[in-house]
Design an enzyme around this catalytic site. Structure first.
Site, PDB file in Angstrom:
ATOM      1  N   ASP A  65       0.848  -1.202   0.000  1.00  0.00           N
ATOM      2  CA  ASP A  65       0.000   0.000   0.000  1.00  0.00           C
ATOM      3  C   ASP A  65       0.880   1.247   0.000  1.00  0.00           C
ATOM      4  O   ASP A  65       1.952   1.261   0.604  1.00  0.00           O
ATOM      5  CB  ASP A  65      -0.880   0.049   1.268  1.00  0.00           C
ATOM      6  CG  ASP A  65      -1.804  -1.148   1.380  1.00  0.00           C
ATOM      7  OD1 ASP A  65      -2.205  -1.676   0.330  1.00  0.00           O
ATOM      8  OD2 ASP A  65      -2.111  -1.540   2.521  1.00  0.00           O
ATOM      9  N   ASP A  71       0.795   7.798   8.173  1.00  0.00           N
ATOM     10  CA  ASP A  71       1.185   6.403   8.443  1.00  0.00           C
ATOM     11  C   ASP A  71       2.606   6.374   8.993  1.00  0.00           C
ATOM     12  O   ASP A  71       2.900   5.697   9.982  1.00  0.00           O
ATOM     13  CB  ASP A  71       1.207   5.580   7.136  1.00  0.00           C
ATOM     14  CG  ASP A  71      -0.162   5.110   6.657  1.00  0.00           C
ATOM     15  OD1 ASP A  71      -1.002   4.775   7.510  1.00  0.00           O
ATOM     16  OD2 ASP A  71      -0.367   5.075   5.432  1.00  0.00           O
ATOM     17  N   GLU A  94       2.748  -2.905  10.643  1.00  0.00           N
ATOM     18  CA  GLU A  94       2.272  -2.975   9.259  1.00  0.00           C
ATOM     19  C   GLU A  94       3.199  -2.196   8.329  1.00  0.00           C
ATOM     20  O   GLU A  94       3.374  -2.560   7.174  1.00  0.00           O
ATOM     21  CB  GLU A  94       0.857  -2.382   9.169  1.00  0.00           C
ATOM     22  CG  GLU A  94       0.274  -2.489   7.764  1.00  0.00           C
ATOM     23  CD  GLU A  94      -0.899  -1.575   7.501  1.00  0.00           C
ATOM     24  OE1 GLU A  94      -1.438  -0.977   8.440  1.00  0.00           O
ATOM     25  OE2 GLU A  94      -1.269  -1.452   6.324  1.00  0.00           O
ATOM     26  N   GLU A  95       3.799  -1.134   8.847  1.00  0.00           N
ATOM     27  CA  GLU A  95       4.586  -0.239   7.986  1.00  0.00           C
ATOM     28  C   GLU A  95       6.031  -0.678   7.793  1.00  0.00           C
ATOM     29  O   GLU A  95       6.777  -0.025   7.074  1.00  0.00           O
ATOM     30  CB  GLU A  95       4.537   1.190   8.544  1.00  0.00           C
ATOM     31  CG  GLU A  95       3.127   1.771   8.671  1.00  0.00           C
ATOM     32  CD  GLU A  95       2.338   1.752   7.369  1.00  0.00           C
ATOM     33  OE1 GLU A  95       2.945   1.793   6.275  1.00  0.00           O
ATOM     34  OE2 GLU A  95       1.093   1.654   7.440  1.00  0.00           O
ATOM     35  N   ASP A 115      -0.820  -2.047  14.018  1.00  0.00           N
ATOM     36  CA  ASP A 115      -1.176  -1.294  12.818  1.00  0.00           C
ATOM     37  C   ASP A 115      -1.249   0.155  13.310  1.00  0.00           C
ATOM     38  O   ASP A 115      -2.209   0.526  13.987  1.00  0.00           O
ATOM     39  CB  ASP A 115      -2.539  -1.780  12.305  1.00  0.00           C
ATOM     40  CG  ASP A 115      -3.044  -1.004  11.107  1.00  0.00           C
ATOM     41  OD1 ASP A 115      -2.393  -0.010  10.726  1.00  0.00           O
ATOM     42  OD2 ASP A 115      -4.096  -1.379  10.567  1.00  0.00           O
ATOM     43  N   LEU A 117      -1.655   3.123  11.979  1.00  0.00           N
ATOM     44  CA  LEU A 117      -2.781   3.939  11.512  1.00  0.00           C
ATOM     45  C   LEU A 117      -3.643   3.081  10.596  1.00  0.00           C
ATOM     46  O   LEU A 117      -3.262   2.788   9.461  1.00  0.00           O
ATOM     47  CB  LEU A 117      -2.279   5.189  10.789  1.00  0.00           C
ATOM     48  CG  LEU A 117      -3.290   6.328  10.798  1.00  0.00           C
ATOM     49  CD1 LEU A 117      -3.601   6.789  12.212  1.00  0.00           C
ATOM     50  CD2 LEU A 117      -2.793   7.504   9.987  1.00  0.00           C
ATOM     51  N   ASP A 118      -4.770   2.670  11.140  1.00  0.00           N
ATOM     52  CA  ASP A 118      -5.691   1.823  10.387  1.00  0.00           C
ATOM     53  C   ASP A 118      -6.720   2.696   9.683  1.00  0.00           C
ATOM     54  O   ASP A 118      -7.236   3.653  10.267  1.00  0.00           O
ATOM     55  CB  ASP A 118      -6.390   0.869  11.360  1.00  0.00           C
ATOM     56  CG  ASP A 118      -7.494   0.102  10.687  1.00  0.00           C
ATOM     57  OD1 ASP A 118      -7.189  -0.725   9.811  1.00  0.00           O
ATOM     58  OD2 ASP A 118      -8.671   0.354  11.009  1.00  0.00           O
ATOM     59  N   GLU A 277      -4.474  -7.033  12.932  1.00  0.00           N
ATOM     60  CA  GLU A 277      -5.864  -6.627  12.675  1.00  0.00           C
ATOM     61  C   GLU A 277      -6.817  -7.746  13.128  1.00  0.00           C
ATOM     62  O   GLU A 277      -7.688  -7.524  13.966  1.00  0.00           O
ATOM     63  CB  GLU A 277      -6.071  -6.284  11.186  1.00  0.00           C
ATOM     64  CG  GLU A 277      -5.348  -4.998  10.795  1.00  0.00           C
ATOM     65  CD  GLU A 277      -5.475  -4.609   9.313  1.00  0.00           C
ATOM     66  OE1 GLU A 277      -5.559  -3.408   9.032  1.00  0.00           O
ATOM     67  OE2 GLU A 277      -5.457  -5.497   8.444  1.00  0.00           O
TER      68      GLU A 277
HETATM   69  P1  AHG Z   1      -4.842   0.075   6.594  1.00  0.00           P
HETATM   70  O1  AHG Z   1      -5.277   1.469   6.361  1.00  0.00           O
HETATM   71  O2  AHG Z   1      -4.177  -0.121   7.914  1.00  0.00           O
HETATM   72  O3  AHG Z   1      -4.046  -0.502   5.444  1.00  0.00           O
HETATM   73  O4  AHG Z   1      -6.130  -0.846   6.755  1.00  0.00           O
HETATM   74  C1  AHG Z   1      -7.155  -0.771   5.816  1.00  0.00           C
HETATM   75  C2  AHG Z   1      -8.069  -1.914   6.040  1.00  0.00           C
HETATM   76  C3  AHG Z   1      -9.120  -1.712   7.118  1.00  0.00           C
HETATM   77  O5  AHG Z   1      -8.983  -0.651   7.934  1.00  0.00           O
HETATM   78  C4  AHG Z   1     -10.387  -1.531   6.362  1.00  0.00           C
HETATM   79  O6  AHG Z   1     -11.448  -2.079   7.045  1.00  0.00           O
HETATM   80  C5  AHG Z   1     -10.136  -2.184   5.065  1.00  0.00           C
HETATM   81  O7  AHG Z   1      -8.763  -2.124   4.846  1.00  0.00           O
HETATM   82  C6  AHG Z   1     -10.846  -1.489   3.977  1.00  0.00           C
HETATM   83  O8  AHG Z   1     -10.612  -2.161   2.827  1.00  0.00           O
HETATM   84  P2  AHG Z   1     -11.392  -1.832   1.470  1.00  0.00           P
HETATM   85  O9  AHG Z   1     -10.944  -0.487   1.056  1.00  0.00           O
HETATM   86  O10 AHG Z   1     -10.942  -2.939   0.569  1.00  0.00           O
HETATM   87  O11 AHG Z   1     -12.863  -1.899   1.785  1.00  0.00           O
HETATM   88 MN    MN Z   2      -5.384  -1.539   8.993  1.00  0.00          MN
HETATM   89 MN    MN Z   3      -2.430   0.897   8.695  1.00  0.00          MN
END
Ligand code: AHG
Ligand code: MN
Ligand code: MN
Length: 343
Positions: A65, A71, A94-95, A115, A117-118, A277
């Site tokens: 990502d 983050d 995660e990072e 994680d 920053l989720d 998570e």
């Molecule tokens: P992060 O920002 O830590 O990468 O997590 C994102 C996760 C979680 O928070 C969220 O419920 C899900 O990804 C959303 O995914 P979609 O955009 O695929 O719905």
């Molecule tokens: Mn997350």
């Molecule tokens: Mn995150």
């Protein structure tokens, strides 16, 4: 009315709660370090607009990502607080592609996965984000390695999350204990115990389903049928999906309903990461009286807490809610001839 009636002169803070509920001073130090980093993160999140903190940092994280500036900052805040707490030996974020090994002179017994920053896709439009963490103790004789974290969710000692929203709220549980919520009081800079013994609504609560329906073409048929069932009848369920797991799970815990991020034929392990998570959220949901299932995953329906991560950034499917709504999903699996656990 006395002054004491108008102003709380006996504030139950997170620190006081932790001190009253453990005999381990290292755990008090650890929770203090986590709380401090989350205060820093909420401050950065609140100042993101005025502080020019929106947007990308220009790097890609462990799961591919794009990293946002927040983050990276949140990650640094967590790592600095945890490394310098003197009670941690190995950290997984995660990072960071690789685990962070704490230098010997600062090393302690705790292993923390987080994680920082989720929901970071929600940062730039000022929608709720969060932090998630799980804590393990290194095994006897170990100096602290990733193997100390690659253990069954059943061995997790403490799990929690922090929601950065209209208020900053920390929810956590120690293994086998009840779930507690603390709101940050910005006037004193302390997390105050506001939600003792949080329980998933006994009757299943509000009829809400929460999932990214944009993925529905990739789901297996029982999941498609379960969501169709939620949409049927004279009073169909409401759909709610923030897209930040912390916010969606916090609402599910408080209001009821079901949260689904299943395996699908595009992502056979789902999207969410097991160690920081899936497992911590599963521990909170179960200890609050809910169910945390994988749905059909690698041939069978499993408890998330029974999974043993095979690598630090591995993923797992998530279906969390109360028996009323998990039952709707299991019903569809049964119809498809798949063995389902007792509810
Ligand atoms: P992060 O920002 O830590 O990468 O997590 C994102 C996760 C979680 O928070 C969220 O419920 C899900 O990804 C959303 O995914 P979609 O955009 O695929 O719905
Ligand atoms: Mn997350
Ligand atoms: Mn995150």
């Amino acid at each position: 009315m006395s002054t004491a009636d108008q102003f709380n002169v006996d504030v139950s803070t997170l620190n006081r709660f932790v001190m009253a509920n453990t005999r381990d001073p290292d755990l008090v130090i650890l929770m203090n370090a986590i709380a401090t980093s989350c205060k820093l993160i909420t401050s950065a999140v609140q100042r993101a607009g005025v502080g020019n903190l929106y947007g990308l940092a220009g790097e890609v994280n462990s799961t591919g990502d794009d990293q946002k500036k927040l983050d990276v900052m949140s990650n640094d805040m967590m790592i600095n607080a945890l490394v310098n707490s003197g009670v941690c030996c190995v950290l997984v974020s995660e990072e960071n592609e690789e685990p962070i090994m704490v230098p010997k002179e600062l090393s302690g017994k705790y292993c923390v996965a987080f994680d920082p920053l989720d929901g970071s896709s929600n940062i730039d439009c000022n929608v709720s984000v969060g932090t998630i963490f799980s804590v393990y103790e290194k095994r006897e004789g170990s100096d602290g390695t990733v193997e100390d974290l690659l253990r069954s969710g059943a061995e997790c000692l403490c799990a929690g999350y922090v929601a950065y929203s209209s208020a900053c709220e920390l929810v956590f549980t120690f293994k086998g204990k009840s779930v507690h919520g603390f709101c940050l009081d910005p006037t004193i800079g302390e997390f105050v115990h506001t939600r003792p013994n949080m329980m998933f609504p006994q009757d299943g609560g509000k009829k809400i389903y929460s999932c990214n329906e944009g993925n529905s073409n990739y789901w297996d048929k029982p999941i498609q049928d379960a969501v169709a069932a939620f949409n049927q009848g004279p009073k169909p369920y409401s759909a709610r999906y923030v897209g930040s797991m912390v916010a969606d799970i916090h609402r599910t815990l408080l209001y009821g309903g079901i949260y689904i991020y299943p395996a699908d034929n595009k992502s056979p392990k789902g999207k969410l990461r097991c160690l920081y998570e899936g497992i911590p959220m599963a521990m909170i949901i179960e200890q609050a009286g809910g169910i945390a299932s994988t749905g059909l995953f690698e041939g069978k329906i499993q408890r998330v807490l029974e999974l043993t991560p095979d690598e630090i950034h591995c993923k797992c499917p998530i279906i969390m809610g109360g028996p009323r709504d998990i039952g709707v999903v299991y019903e569809q699996y049964k119809k498809a001839g798949i063995e389902t656990p007792e509810l």
